[in-house]
Design a protein around this motif. Structure first.
Motif, short mmCIF file in Angstrom:
data_model
loop_
_atom_site.label_atom_id
_atom_site.label_comp_id
_atom_site.label_asym_id
_atom_site.label_seq_id
_atom_site.Cartn_x
_atom_site.Cartn_y
_atom_site.Cartn_z
N UNK A 14 0.85 -1.19 0.00
CA UNK A 14 0.00 0.00 0.00
C UNK A 14 0.87 1.23 0.00
N UNK A 15 0.59 2.14 -0.92
CA UNK A 15 1.39 3.36 -1.06
C UNK A 15 0.54 4.59 -0.79
N UNK A 16 1.04 5.45 0.08
CA UNK A 16 0.43 6.75 0.35
C UNK A 16 1.29 7.81 -0.31
N UNK A 17 0.68 8.60 -1.21
CA UNK A 17 1.40 9.65 -1.92
C UNK A 17 0.73 10.98 -1.61
N UNK A 18 1.46 11.89 -1.00
CA UNK A 18 0.86 13.19 -0.69
C UNK A 18 0.86 14.09 -1.92
N UNK A 19 -0.11 14.98 -1.97
CA UNK A 19 -0.22 15.89 -3.10
C UNK A 19 -0.31 15.17 -4.42
N UNK A 20 -1.23 14.21 -4.50
CA UNK A 20 -1.17 13.23 -5.60
C UNK A 20 -2.37 13.21 -6.54
N UNK A 21 -3.12 14.29 -6.60
CA UNK A 21 -4.26 14.31 -7.51
C UNK A 21 -3.94 14.96 -8.85
N UNK A 22 -2.70 15.36 -9.03
CA UNK A 22 -2.27 15.93 -10.31
C UNK A 22 -0.75 15.88 -10.37
N UNK A 92 2.85 0.67 3.48
CA UNK A 92 4.21 0.17 3.24
C UNK A 92 5.11 1.19 2.58
N UNK A 93 4.52 2.11 1.81
CA UNK A 93 5.28 3.05 1.00
C UNK A 93 4.77 4.46 1.29
N UNK A 94 5.69 5.35 1.65
CA UNK A 94 5.34 6.74 1.93
C UNK A 94 6.10 7.62 0.94
N UNK A 95 5.34 8.29 0.07
CA UNK A 95 5.94 9.21 -0.91
C UNK A 95 5.58 10.64 -0.50
N UNK A 96 6.57 11.40 -0.04
CA UNK A 96 6.35 12.79 0.34
C UNK A 96 6.51 13.67 -0.90
N UNK A 97 5.39 13.97 -1.51
CA UNK A 97 5.41 14.72 -2.77
C UNK A 97 4.78 16.11 -2.65
N UNK A 98 3.89 16.32 -1.70
CA UNK A 98 3.19 17.60 -1.59
C UNK A 98 4.18 18.75 -1.49
#
Length: 256
Positions: A14-22, A92-98
């Protein structure tokens, strides 16, 4: 990892990606979904506004949900993790993109704007990485990735020292956390995109400036999937022995 290990398969993760709607965030989400991951999209927009992004992921065939949350707020971050764990189980996966970017010179930057930039671009990373780390540590597996910028290496081209400063801070943060996390089989890495054609870029600069930027890069402008491919590698078993690293995705704009 052995020769028979599926190299680019995230099935069951499971991956959580912040700021990920565009933009870059959505591009990463699409790539990880194609690799089999369950996806948690995040942003400040409403559920209805997030529907196009959700539909893109669903068309791939992946499970996906959207969580509206302010990642600069400690309680909102904890609530996001707790609620999504009840839906998908472990993250399991944290992507700090915001992130945010204002093209202002040092003389134009107010203290309020400076603090906002650091709050969104580095404090939010700390809050999300901390929440992810304490959960991953118990399971002894995890991937944490910061989406930084080429400006972390060469400085910003047109002022906005606050943006460059925040992106440089992300690299130091990642390197230090990588040492802390390694004994628990958690990798922490950074990706530094160059000039990626996104909505944010088009809102920040006029068309003639974007063309000028594209002409200055040996391989031209990148797209969000270029960044997603790097994230997919780092999240997979192929990237299990990479930590504390920075991957440059900049088309030759900055060669170190």
């Amino acid at each position: 990892m052995t020769a028979s290990t599926p190299l680019f398969n995230l099935t069951g993760r499971t991956a959580l990606i912040t700021g990920s709607c565009q933009g870059i965030g959505l591009g990463i989400a699409e790539v990880l979904a194609q690799m089999g991951a369950r996806i948690i999209l995040n942003g400040l927009i409403t559920d209805e506004e997030a529907r196009p992004a959700l539909n893109k992921i669903r068309k791939i065939g992946a499970e996906v949900i959207y969580h509206q949350a302010d990642v600069t707020d400690e309680s909102s971050v904890e609530n996001m993790f707790s609620k999504n764990e009840s839906k998908f189980g472990s993250i399991d996966i944290m992507i700090n993109n915001a992130g945010i970017c204002y093209p202002h010179t040092i003389e134009e930057i107010s203290l309020q704007e400076w603090q906002e930039m650091l709050n969104v671009n580095i404090t939010a990373n700390f809050l999300c990485a901390r929440a992810a780390f304490k959960r991953m540590k118990a399971r002894k597996w995890g991937r944490i990735i910061q989406i930084s910028s080429v400006t972390a290496h060469q400085g910003a081209l047109f002022g906005h020292v606050h943006y460059a400063a925040s992106k440089g801070a992300q690299l130091s943060f990642s390197k230090t956390l990588a040492r802390t996390a390694a004994p628990y089989n958690i990798t922490v890495n950074s990706i530094c995109p160059g000039i990626i054609l996104t909505d944010l870029l088009q809102r920040t600069y006029p068309a003639e400036k974007i063309k000028e930027l594209a002409d200055s890069v040996p391989l031209g402008l990148g797209n969000p999937y270029d960044v997603g491919a790097a994230a997919g590698y780092l999240c997979s078993e192929s990237g299990r022995y990479v930590t504390g690293a920075t991957i440059d995705i900049n088309g030759g704009m900055n060669i170190r």
